[in-house]
Design an enzyme around this catalytic site. Sequence first.
Site, PDB file in Angstrom:
ATOM      1  CG  ASP A   9       2.559  -3.042  -1.550  1.00  0.00           C
ATOM      2  OD1 ASP A   9       2.778  -2.794  -0.355  1.00  0.00           O
ATOM      3  OD2 ASP A   9       2.163  -4.154  -1.970  1.00  0.00           O
ATOM      4  CB  ILE A  10       7.304  -4.149  -0.048  1.00  0.00           C
ATOM      5  CG1 ILE A  10       8.107  -2.845   0.026  1.00  0.00           C
ATOM      6  CG2 ILE A  10       8.264  -5.351   0.030  1.00  0.00           C
ATOM      7  CD1 ILE A  10       8.932  -2.688   1.295  1.00  0.00           C
ATOM      8  CG  ASP A  11       5.347  -7.799   1.863  1.00  0.00           C
ATOM      9  OD1 ASP A  11       6.219  -8.677   1.822  1.00  0.00           O
ATOM     10  OD2 ASP A  11       5.364  -6.857   2.681  1.00  0.00           O
ATOM     11  N   GLY A  44       3.252  -0.929   4.238  1.00  0.00           N
ATOM     12  CA  GLY A  44       2.797  -1.046   5.613  1.00  0.00           C
ATOM     13  C   GLY A  44       3.939  -1.415   6.540  1.00  0.00           C
ATOM     14  CE  LYS A 184       0.914   0.633   1.682  1.00  0.00           C
ATOM     15  NZ  LYS A 184       1.219  -0.463   0.734  1.00  0.00           N
ATOM     16  CG  ASP A 207      -0.441  -6.775  -3.363  1.00  0.00           C
ATOM     17  OD1 ASP A 207      -0.682  -7.878  -2.839  1.00  0.00           O
ATOM     18  OD2 ASP A 207       0.331  -5.944  -2.851  1.00  0.00           O
ATOM     19  CG  ASN A 210      -1.596  -2.252   2.964  1.00  0.00           C
ATOM     20  OD1 ASN A 210      -1.706  -2.881   1.919  1.00  0.00           O
ATOM     21  ND2 ASN A 210      -0.457  -2.193   3.626  1.00  0.00           N
TER      22      ASN A 210
END
Length: 262
Positions: A9-11, A44, A184, A207, A210
């Site tokens: 995941d990114i954020d 997302g 996802k 985290d 989503n």
Amino acid sequence: MNKKLLFFDIDGTLYNTKKIIPQSAKDAIKAAREQGHEVAIATGRSPFFLKEVSDELEVDSFISFNGQFVVYKGQVISSRPIPLDVLQRLTKKAEENNIPIVYLDEHQMTSATKEHDEVRASMDSLFYPMPEHDAEHYKTTAIYQSLLYISEEQKPAFIEAFPELAFIRWHEFSDDVINHDVSKAYGIEQFIKHTDFTMADVIVFGDGLNDVEMLELVAQEGTSVAMGNAVPQAKEVASIVTDHVDEDGLANAMVKLGLLTK
């Protein structure tokens, strides 16, 4: 260790609270790749909004729009835009209730509202400018995700009116809106159909709300990692919980899982 397929995941996972990738995470991902593991992003975000991260990490495989648009080694392998008739009904209900709505396609973000404090606040949290105002754009291009600026009190009415959609909170003012049967987790299932990997080879890191379906699915056969800063729902379903993203949580987890040596 067998070759693994790693999804990040990114954020809140790759990006720390300063919206940068810690050097420890970059070094860990580089080392994992050098040891033969494959790296992909699961986010997302839209493709145009993850380009900076994918370029920085040299990644050309990703799950975007929470599973609605999947790319493997630069090639689109799964695409699930929101049906136009559903978007038209959603837009109409939003307009009737004076609720801002933003549309995301593969290349850009547009807004049905010229200016709104809640939209601006959410964009500021992403360090992103206000979307271009274009109330008609969604009618002529494939839209993979919408941002709907509803309160928690307004949300049940939309859930009831749109059973074909999923509403996922990503900001205090806004929900991600996607097809109800996409996540996802769905994106990962589509992804591995086009590779030699099995679910047992997958390791995911996340985290947020989503990420819950992804963490839960992969934990059944593979390994899922919730960040120390993750929401409680993510921690409950993950295989393991690592340290906070600001405390080298990503790199520490990768060492713990034997993906690299410290």
